[in-house]
Design an enzyme around this catalytic site. Structure first.
Site, mmCIF file in Angstrom:
data_model
loop_
_atom_site.group_PDB
_atom_site.id
_atom_site.type_symbol
_atom_site.label_atom_id
_atom_site.label_comp_id
_atom_site.label_asym_id
_atom_site.label_seq_id
_atom_site.Cartn_x
_atom_site.Cartn_y
_atom_site.Cartn_z
ATOM 1 N N HIS A 71 0.844 -1.199 -0.188
ATOM 2 C CA HIS A 71 0.156 0.222 0.011
ATOM 3 C C HIS A 71 1.417 1.228 0.086
ATOM 4 O O HIS A 71 1.723 1.281 0.622
ATOM 5 C CB HIS A 71 -1.239 -0.638 0.983
ATOM 6 N N HIS A 93 1.460 5.152 -2.078
ATOM 7 C CA HIS A 93 0.637 6.373 -2.693
ATOM 8 C C HIS A 93 2.257 6.927 -3.732
ATOM 9 O O HIS A 93 2.804 8.517 -3.134
ATOM 10 C CB HIS A 93 0.131 7.638 -2.536
ATOM 11 N N GLN A 116 -9.552 9.855 -5.384
ATOM 12 C CA GLN A 116 -9.264 9.399 -4.275
ATOM 13 C C GLN A 116 -10.609 11.201 -3.525
ATOM 14 O O GLN A 116 -10.288 10.743 -2.685
ATOM 15 C CB GLN A 116 -7.891 11.407 -4.296
ATOM 16 N N HIS A 163 -9.335 1.735 -0.203
ATOM 17 C CA HIS A 163 -9.486 3.106 1.079
ATOM 18 C C HIS A 163 -10.473 2.453 1.789
ATOM 19 O O HIS A 163 -11.890 2.921 1.264
ATOM 20 C CB HIS A 163 -8.578 4.010 0.550
ATOM 21 N N GLU A 191 -11.453 4.229 6.410
ATOM 22 C CA GLU A 191 -10.040 5.056 7.532
ATOM 23 C C GLU A 191 -9.839 5.935 8.478
ATOM 24 O O GLU A 191 -10.096 7.642 7.964
ATOM 25 C CB GLU A 191 -9.094 6.078 6.123
ATOM 26 N N ASP A 203 2.301 3.357 2.870
ATOM 27 C CA ASP A 203 1.217 4.071 2.513
ATOM 28 C C ASP A 203 2.038 5.275 2.253
ATOM 29 O O ASP A 203 1.466 6.068 0.945
ATOM 30 C CB ASP A 203 0.330 4.436 3.695
ATOM 31 N N TRP A 231 0.477 13.861 3.441
ATOM 32 C CA TRP A 231 0.282 12.863 4.756
ATOM 33 C C TRP A 231 0.808 13.189 6.195
ATOM 34 O O TRP A 231 0.808 12.364 7.292
ATOM 35 C CB TRP A 231 -0.237 12.115 4.796
HETATM 36 FE FE FE2 Z 1 -3.644 5.203 1.676
#
Ligand code: FE2
Length: 411
Positions: A55, A57, A150, A208, A211, A307, A313
Protein backbone atom coordinates in the site's frame (compact mmCIF):
# COMPACT_ATOMS: atom_id res chain seq x y z
CA UNK A 1 24.32 -20.96 -13.14
CA UNK A 2 24.51 -17.16 -13.04
CA UNK A 3 24.51 -16.33 -9.30
CA UNK A 4 25.28 -18.49 -6.27
CA UNK A 5 24.44 -17.02 -2.85
CA UNK A 6 26.67 -18.94 -0.40
CA UNK A 7 26.38 -19.62 3.31
CA UNK A 8 23.18 -17.77 4.16
CA UNK A 9 20.51 -18.58 6.71
CA UNK A 10 16.79 -18.77 5.90
CA UNK A 11 14.09 -17.25 8.13
CA UNK A 12 13.45 -20.64 9.82
CA UNK A 13 17.14 -20.94 10.78
CA UNK A 14 18.23 -23.49 8.16
CA UNK A 15 21.54 -22.90 6.43
CA UNK A 16 21.22 -22.61 2.67
CA UNK A 17 22.96 -21.72 -0.55
CA UNK A 18 20.73 -20.39 -3.31
CA UNK A 19 21.42 -20.87 -7.01
CA UNK A 20 19.91 -18.59 -9.65
CA UNK A 21 19.94 -19.19 -13.39
CA UNK A 22 18.38 -16.61 -15.71
CA UNK A 23 15.56 -14.97 -13.78
CA UNK A 24 14.70 -18.04 -11.68
CA UNK A 25 15.87 -19.76 -8.51
CA UNK A 26 17.10 -23.21 -9.55
CA UNK A 27 18.22 -24.69 -6.21
CA UNK A 28 18.02 -24.07 -2.46
CA UNK A 29 20.23 -26.48 -0.49
CA UNK A 30 22.82 -26.50 2.33
CA UNK A 31 25.97 -26.88 0.23
CA UNK A 32 25.77 -26.25 -3.48
CA UNK A 33 29.12 -26.88 -5.09
CA UNK A 34 29.04 -25.57 -8.64
CA UNK A 35 30.52 -22.96 -10.94
CA UNK A 36 28.70 -19.64 -11.06
CA UNK A 37 29.28 -16.40 -12.95
CA UNK A 38 28.97 -14.51 -9.66
CA UNK A 39 29.31 -15.71 -6.04
CA UNK A 40 27.59 -13.68 -3.31
CA UNK A 41 28.99 -14.43 0.13
CA UNK A 42 26.25 -14.37 2.78
CA UNK A 43 28.16 -16.04 5.63
CA UNK A 44 25.64 -16.49 8.48
CA UNK A 45 23.42 -13.67 7.20
CA UNK A 46 19.66 -13.81 6.76
CA UNK A 47 18.42 -14.37 3.21
CA UNK A 48 14.81 -13.35 2.70
CA UNK A 49 12.40 -13.09 -0.16
CA UNK A 50 12.08 -9.42 -1.17
CA UNK A 51 10.26 -6.80 0.83
CA UNK A 52 6.91 -5.88 -0.70
CA UNK A 53 4.90 -2.74 0.00
CA UNK A 54 1.23 -3.54 -0.61
CA UNK A 55 0.00 0.00 0.00
CA UNK A 56 1.67 3.16 -1.25
CA UNK A 57 0.96 6.49 -2.96
CA UNK A 58 3.70 7.06 -5.49
CA UNK A 59 2.05 10.04 -7.18
CA UNK A 60 2.43 12.06 -3.95
CA UNK A 61 5.72 10.75 -2.59
CA UNK A 62 8.61 13.12 -1.78
CA UNK A 63 6.36 16.17 -2.14
CA UNK A 64 6.42 17.11 1.55
CA UNK A 65 5.92 20.85 2.13
CA UNK A 66 4.19 21.51 -1.18
CA UNK A 67 2.25 23.72 -1.24
CA UNK A 68 2.77 23.83 2.55
CA UNK A 69 3.07 21.36 5.41
CA UNK A 70 0.08 19.63 7.02
CA UNK A 71 -0.31 21.55 10.30
CA UNK A 72 -3.21 19.61 11.83
CA UNK A 73 -1.74 16.21 10.92
CA UNK A 74 -5.16 15.00 9.84
CA UNK A 75 -6.26 12.94 6.85
CA UNK A 76 -8.61 15.71 5.76
CA UNK A 77 -5.94 18.47 5.71
CA UNK A 78 -3.72 16.04 3.78
CA UNK A 79 -6.46 15.50 1.18
CA UNK A 80 -6.93 19.30 0.87
CA UNK A 81 -3.17 19.89 0.41
CA UNK A 82 -2.96 17.11 -2.15
CA UNK A 83 -5.91 18.73 -3.98
CA UNK A 84 -3.87 21.93 -4.31
CA UNK A 85 -0.66 20.14 -5.31
CA UNK A 86 -2.25 18.03 -8.00
CA UNK A 87 -3.53 21.14 -9.76
CA UNK A 88 0.00 22.51 -10.11
CA UNK A 89 2.36 19.52 -10.50
CA UNK A 90 3.39 18.29 -13.92
CA UNK A 91 3.72 14.75 -15.24
CA UNK A 92 7.49 15.25 -15.44
CA UNK A 93 7.74 16.20 -11.76
CA UNK A 94 5.65 13.20 -10.69
CA UNK A 95 7.81 10.85 -12.76
CA UNK A 96 11.02 12.37 -11.34
CA UNK A 97 9.94 12.03 -7.72
CA UNK A 98 8.57 8.52 -8.26
CA UNK A 99 11.80 7.31 -9.87
CA UNK A 100 13.83 8.85 -7.01
CA UNK A 101 11.67 6.94 -4.57
CA UNK A 102 11.92 3.69 -6.55
CA UNK A 103 15.74 3.89 -6.37
CA UNK A 104 15.59 4.36 -2.58
CA UNK A 105 13.07 1.53 -2.21
CA UNK A 106 15.18 -0.94 -4.22
CA UNK A 107 18.18 -0.08 -2.01
CA UNK A 108 16.05 -1.08 0.97
CA UNK A 109 15.15 -4.40 -0.66
CA UNK A 110 11.62 -3.54 -1.84
CA UNK A 111 11.04 -5.26 -5.18
CA UNK A 112 7.27 -4.84 -5.51
CA UNK A 113 4.94 -1.98 -4.67
CA UNK A 114 1.17 -1.63 -5.01
CA UNK A 115 0.63 2.09 -5.50
CA UNK A 116 -2.71 3.81 -5.51
CA UNK A 117 -2.88 6.53 -8.17
CA UNK A 118 -5.35 9.37 -7.90
CA UNK A 119 -7.58 9.20 -10.96
CA UNK A 120 -9.67 12.24 -10.00
CA UNK A 121 -6.94 14.61 -11.19
CA UNK A 122 -8.70 16.22 -14.18
CA UNK A 123 -5.47 16.43 -16.23
CA UNK A 124 -4.87 12.67 -15.77
CA UNK A 125 -1.16 13.54 -15.29
CA UNK A 126 -0.92 11.28 -12.24
CA UNK A 127 -2.12 8.21 -14.16
CA UNK A 128 0.03 8.91 -17.20
CA UNK A 129 3.07 9.53 -14.99
CA UNK A 130 2.74 6.31 -13.01
CA UNK A 131 2.07 4.22 -16.13
CA UNK A 132 5.36 5.60 -17.47
CA UNK A 133 7.12 4.81 -14.17
CA UNK A 134 5.68 1.27 -14.11
CA UNK A 135 7.17 0.68 -17.53
CA UNK A 136 10.56 2.23 -16.70
CA UNK A 137 11.12 0.19 -13.52
CA UNK A 138 9.57 -3.11 -14.65
CA UNK A 139 12.80 -5.06 -15.07
CA UNK A 140 13.67 -4.51 -11.40
CA UNK A 141 10.57 -3.47 -9.50
CA UNK A 142 7.04 -4.78 -9.88
CA UNK A 143 4.74 -1.75 -9.69
CA UNK A 144 1.04 -2.61 -9.46
CA UNK A 145 -1.27 0.40 -9.86
CA UNK A 146 -4.68 0.91 -8.25
CA UNK A 147 -7.26 3.27 -9.83
CA UNK A 148 -7.95 5.35 -6.73
CA UNK A 149 -10.69 8.01 -6.83
CA UNK A 150 -9.22 10.16 -4.02
CA UNK A 151 -12.08 12.69 -4.12
CA UNK A 152 -14.75 10.00 -4.26
CA UNK A 153 -16.30 7.50 -6.67
CA UNK A 154 -19.56 9.52 -6.53
CA UNK A 155 -18.50 12.60 -4.55
CA UNK A 156 -16.02 13.72 -7.23
CA UNK A 157 -17.59 14.92 -10.44
CA UNK A 158 -17.10 12.08 -12.94
CA UNK A 159 -15.20 9.96 -10.38
CA UNK A 160 -16.54 6.64 -11.64
CA UNK A 161 -15.82 7.57 -15.26
CA UNK A 162 -12.24 8.45 -14.30
CA UNK A 163 -11.77 5.04 -12.63
CA UNK A 164 -12.96 3.36 -15.84
CA UNK A 165 -10.74 5.64 -17.96
CA UNK A 166 -7.71 4.67 -15.83
CA UNK A 167 -8.47 0.95 -16.12
CA UNK A 168 -8.86 1.37 -19.89
CA UNK A 169 -5.42 3.03 -19.91
CA UNK A 170 -3.87 -0.03 -18.24
CA UNK A 171 -4.13 0.54 -14.48
CA UNK A 172 -4.23 -2.86 -12.79
CA UNK A 173 -6.56 -2.81 -9.77
CA UNK A 174 -9.94 -1.22 -8.91
CA UNK A 175 -9.79 1.24 -5.98
CA UNK A 176 -12.27 3.26 -3.94
CA UNK A 177 -12.76 5.31 -0.79
CA UNK A 178 -16.24 4.54 0.58
CA UNK A 179 -15.82 6.38 3.92
CA UNK A 180 -15.16 9.62 2.02
CA UNK A 181 -18.38 9.50 -0.03
CA UNK A 182 -21.18 11.88 0.98
CA UNK A 183 -23.29 9.30 2.79
CA UNK A 184 -22.98 5.77 4.16
CA UNK A 185 -25.42 4.71 1.41
CA UNK A 186 -23.26 6.20 -1.35
CA UNK A 187 -20.20 4.60 0.25
CA UNK A 188 -21.89 1.19 0.14
CA UNK A 189 -22.99 1.81 -3.46
CA UNK A 190 -19.37 2.63 -4.41
CA UNK A 191 -18.20 -0.68 -2.90
CA UNK A 192 -20.81 -2.55 -4.95
CA UNK A 193 -19.84 -0.71 -8.13
CA UNK A 194 -16.11 -1.36 -7.58
CA UNK A 195 -16.66 -5.10 -7.05
CA UNK A 196 -18.94 -5.39 -10.09
CA UNK A 197 -16.40 -3.57 -12.25
CA UNK A 198 -13.59 -5.85 -11.06
CA UNK A 199 -15.68 -8.97 -11.68
CA UNK A 200 -16.56 -7.80 -15.21
CA UNK A 201 -12.91 -7.17 -16.06
CA UNK A 202 -11.27 -10.02 -14.11
CA UNK A 203 -9.34 -7.57 -11.90
CA UNK A 204 -8.39 -7.29 -8.23
CA UNK A 205 -9.92 -4.79 -5.80
CA UNK A 206 -8.15 -2.73 -3.12
CA UNK A 207 -10.22 -0.09 -1.36
CA UNK A 208 -9.23 2.55 1.16
CA UNK A 209 -11.83 1.29 3.59
CA UNK A 210 -13.04 2.81 6.86
CA UNK A 211 -9.94 4.97 7.40
CA UNK A 212 -11.74 6.67 10.25
CA UNK A 213 -12.16 6.57 14.02
CA UNK A 214 -15.95 6.32 13.53
CA UNK A 215 -17.02 2.90 14.86
CA UNK A 216 -20.07 3.04 12.59
CA UNK A 217 -17.94 3.20 9.45
CA UNK A 218 -18.65 -0.40 8.42
CA UNK A 219 -17.92 -0.53 4.71
CA UNK A 220 -15.68 -3.55 5.27
CA UNK A 221 -18.86 -5.54 5.93
CA UNK A 222 -20.25 -4.51 2.52
CA UNK A 223 -16.88 -5.20 0.90
CA UNK A 224 -16.83 -8.76 2.26
CA UNK A 225 -20.45 -9.43 1.25
CA UNK A 226 -19.95 -7.99 -2.26
CA UNK A 227 -16.75 -10.01 -2.67
CA UNK A 228 -18.75 -13.18 -2.08
CA UNK A 229 -21.67 -12.04 -4.27
CA UNK A 230 -19.34 -11.20 -7.17
CA UNK A 231 -17.16 -14.32 -6.77
CA UNK A 232 -14.02 -12.30 -6.06
CA UNK A 233 -12.70 -14.38 -3.14
CA UNK A 234 -8.93 -14.10 -2.81
CA UNK A 235 -8.72 -11.04 -5.07
CA UNK A 236 -9.89 -8.28 -2.73
CA UNK A 237 -8.12 -6.24 -0.06
CA UNK A 238 -9.40 -3.72 2.46
CA UNK A 239 -6.73 -1.12 3.22
CA UNK A 240 -6.49 0.71 6.56
CA UNK A 241 -9.71 -0.60 8.25
CA UNK A 242 -8.94 1.69 11.20
CA UNK A 243 -12.57 2.07 12.31
CA UNK A 244 -12.42 -1.58 13.40
CA UNK A 245 -10.22 -0.39 16.28
CA UNK A 246 -13.18 1.54 17.70
CA UNK A 247 -16.01 -0.87 16.83
CA UNK A 248 -18.14 -2.69 19.35
CA UNK A 249 -16.61 -6.09 20.23
CA UNK A 250 -19.88 -7.95 19.72
CA UNK A 251 -20.13 -6.60 16.17
CA UNK A 252 -16.47 -7.42 15.42
CA UNK A 253 -17.05 -11.00 16.60
CA UNK A 254 -19.49 -11.37 13.67
CA UNK A 255 -17.43 -9.31 11.23
CA UNK A 256 -14.11 -11.21 11.47
CA UNK A 257 -15.50 -14.59 10.26
CA UNK A 258 -17.26 -12.78 7.40
CA UNK A 259 -13.96 -11.22 6.24
CA UNK A 260 -12.28 -14.62 6.49
CA UNK A 261 -15.11 -16.33 4.57
CA UNK A 262 -14.81 -13.75 1.78
CA UNK A 263 -11.00 -14.24 1.71
CA UNK A 264 -10.64 -10.45 1.84
CA UNK A 265 -7.10 -9.46 2.84
CA UNK A 266 -6.37 -6.64 5.27
CA UNK A 267 -3.65 -4.03 4.73
CA UNK A 268 -3.07 -1.85 7.80
CA UNK A 269 -0.58 1.01 7.50
CA UNK A 270 0.83 1.50 10.99
CA UNK A 271 3.26 4.39 10.44
CA UNK A 272 0.65 6.73 9.02
CA UNK A 273 -2.37 5.59 11.01
CA UNK A 274 -0.67 5.93 14.38
CA UNK A 275 -0.29 9.62 13.50
CA UNK A 276 -3.57 10.28 11.62
CA UNK A 277 -6.03 8.54 13.91
CA UNK A 278 -7.07 9.59 17.40
CA UNK A 279 -6.54 13.25 16.52
CA UNK A 280 -9.92 14.24 17.95
CA UNK A 281 -9.47 12.24 21.16
CA UNK A 282 -8.41 13.77 24.47
CA UNK A 283 -7.00 11.02 26.75
CA UNK A 284 -6.76 8.11 26.42
CA UNK A 285 -6.00 8.49 22.71
CA UNK A 286 -6.88 5.55 20.48
CA UNK A 287 -4.06 3.80 18.62
CA UNK A 288 -5.97 3.86 15.35
CA UNK A 289 -4.67 0.64 13.83
CA UNK A 290 -7.02 -2.16 12.84
CA UNK A 291 -7.18 -5.37 14.93
CA UNK A 292 -4.18 -7.17 13.48
CA UNK A 293 -3.77 -10.15 15.88
CA UNK A 294 -7.50 -10.82 15.83
CA UNK A 295 -7.69 -10.68 12.01
CA UNK A 296 -4.75 -13.10 11.80
CA UNK A 297 -6.31 -15.44 14.35
CA UNK A 298 -9.51 -15.48 12.27
CA UNK A 299 -7.48 -16.68 9.26
CA UNK A 300 -7.35 -13.40 7.34
CA UNK A 301 -4.24 -12.61 5.27
CA UNK A 302 -2.74 -9.42 6.70
CA UNK A 303 0.11 -7.33 5.24
CA UNK A 304 1.56 -4.12 6.63
CA UNK A 305 1.79 -1.28 4.07
CA UNK A 306 3.80 1.92 4.17
CA UNK A 307 1.24 4.27 2.56
CA UNK A 308 3.33 7.44 2.58
CA UNK A 309 6.89 8.74 2.43
CA UNK A 310 7.26 12.51 2.83
CA UNK A 311 3.97 13.66 1.35
CA UNK A 312 0.94 15.78 2.40
CA UNK A 313 -0.06 13.15 4.96
CA UNK A 314 3.22 12.04 6.51
CA UNK A 315 6.49 13.96 7.03
CA UNK A 316 8.75 10.96 7.60
CA UNK A 317 9.26 7.51 6.01
CA UNK A 318 12.34 6.04 4.35
CA UNK A 319 11.17 3.17 2.17
CA UNK A 320 12.19 0.68 4.84
CA UNK A 321 9.53 -1.99 5.33
CA UNK A 322 11.31 -3.06 8.53
CA UNK A 323 10.36 0.35 10.02
CA UNK A 324 6.77 -0.37 9.01
CA UNK A 325 6.78 -3.82 10.61
CA UNK A 326 8.58 -2.45 13.70
CA UNK A 327 5.84 0.13 14.26
CA UNK A 328 3.11 -2.40 13.43
CA UNK A 329 4.27 -4.95 15.98
CA UNK A 330 4.52 -2.27 18.67
CA UNK A 331 1.06 -0.85 18.04
CA UNK A 332 -0.41 -4.36 17.74
CA UNK A 333 1.36 -5.55 20.93
CA UNK A 334 2.91 -8.35 18.86
CA UNK A 335 6.07 -8.97 20.89
CA UNK A 336 5.82 -12.77 21.32
CA UNK A 337 8.48 -14.45 19.12
CA UNK A 338 5.91 -15.99 16.76
CA UNK A 339 4.13 -12.65 16.44
CA UNK A 340 7.38 -10.86 15.57
CA UNK A 341 8.14 -13.48 12.93
CA UNK A 342 4.61 -12.96 11.62
CA UNK A 343 5.28 -9.21 11.44
CA UNK A 344 8.33 -9.92 9.26
CA UNK A 345 6.16 -12.11 6.99
CA UNK A 346 3.66 -9.25 6.81
CA UNK A 347 6.18 -7.12 4.87
CA UNK A 348 7.53 -10.00 2.72
CA UNK A 349 5.48 -13.15 2.00
CA UNK A 350 1.97 -11.91 2.88
CA UNK A 351 1.94 -8.79 0.63
CA UNK A 352 3.43 -10.89 -2.18
CA UNK A 353 0.48 -13.26 -1.77
CA UNK A 354 -2.02 -10.38 -1.85
CA UNK A 355 -0.44 -8.96 -5.02
CA UNK A 356 -0.22 -12.39 -6.70
CA UNK A 357 3.59 -12.30 -7.10
CA UNK A 358 5.98 -15.17 -7.80
CA UNK A 359 8.40 -14.39 -4.98
CA UNK A 360 9.61 -17.08 -2.57
CA UNK A 361 12.87 -18.85 -1.83
CA UNK A 362 12.17 -22.09 -3.70
CA UNK A 363 13.17 -23.61 -7.05
CA UNK A 364 11.08 -22.24 -9.90
CA UNK A 365 10.34 -18.94 -8.16
CA UNK A 366 11.69 -15.60 -9.36
CA UNK A 367 15.39 -15.12 -8.67
CA UNK A 368 14.69 -12.20 -6.34
CA UNK A 369 16.00 -12.01 -2.78
CA UNK A 370 17.66 -9.82 -0.16
CA UNK A 371 20.67 -10.56 2.07
CA UNK A 372 20.38 -8.67 5.36
CA UNK A 373 23.11 -7.81 7.86
CA UNK A 374 21.22 -9.77 10.55
CA UNK A 375 21.02 -13.38 11.64
CA UNK A 376 17.23 -13.88 11.77
CA UNK A 377 13.94 -12.00 11.22
CA UNK A 378 13.64 -10.83 14.83
CA UNK A 379 17.17 -9.40 14.77
CA UNK A 380 16.30 -7.74 11.46
CA UNK A 381 13.26 -6.07 13.05
CA UNK A 382 15.29 -5.00 16.07
CA UNK A 383 18.22 -3.53 14.12
CA UNK A 384 16.72 -2.64 10.75
CA UNK A 385 20.17 -3.31 9.30
CA UNK A 386 21.86 -2.82 5.92
CA UNK A 387 20.49 -4.69 2.91
CA UNK A 388 23.88 -6.15 1.96
CA UNK A 389 22.78 -7.44 -1.43
CA UNK A 390 19.52 -7.10 -3.35
CA UNK A 391 18.95 -9.43 -6.30
CA UNK A 392 16.04 -8.88 -8.69
CA UNK A 393 15.13 -11.44 -11.33
CA UNK A 394 18.65 -12.83 -11.43
CA UNK A 395 20.47 -9.49 -11.39
CA UNK A 396 22.30 -7.82 -8.50
CA UNK A 397 20.66 -4.40 -8.30
CA UNK A 398 21.99 -2.99 -5.03
CA UNK A 399 24.80 -3.57 -2.54
CA UNK A 400 25.27 -1.85 0.82
CA UNK A 401 28.29 -2.09 3.09
CA UNK A 402 27.57 -3.22 6.67
CA UNK A 403 27.50 -0.28 9.09
CA UNK A 404 30.99 0.26 10.52
CA UNK A 405 30.79 1.11 14.20
CA UNK A 406 34.00 1.79 16.05
CA UNK A 407 33.19 3.42 19.39
CA UNK A 408 36.14 5.31 20.83
CA UNK A 409 35.31 4.58 24.43
CA UNK A 410 36.64 2.36 27.26
CA UNK A 411 34.76 0.99 30.28
FE1 FE2 B 1 -3.52 5.09 1.31
Amino acid sequence: MDILVKGGVLADGTAADIAITGDRITAVAPNIDAEAREIVSAQGKLITQPFVDAHFHMDATLSYGRPRVNRSGTLLEGIALWGALKREQTRKEIVGRALDYCRQAVGKGILAIRSHVDVTDASFATVEALLEVRDRVKDVLDLQLVAFPQDGWYRALGGEDQVIRALDAGVDVVGGIPHFERTMAEGAASVRAACELAAERGLRVDLHCDESDDPLSRHIETLAAETIRCGLQGRVAGSHLTSMHSMDNYYVAKLLPLIAEAEVAAIPNPLINITLQGRMDSYPKRRGMTRVPELRAAGVTVAFGQDCVRDPWYPLGSGDMLDVAHMGLHVGLMTAPDDMRAAFDMVTARPAEIMGLEFGLAPGRLGSLVVLDASDPIDALRLRPARLCVISRGRIVSRTEPAAWTPDVRF
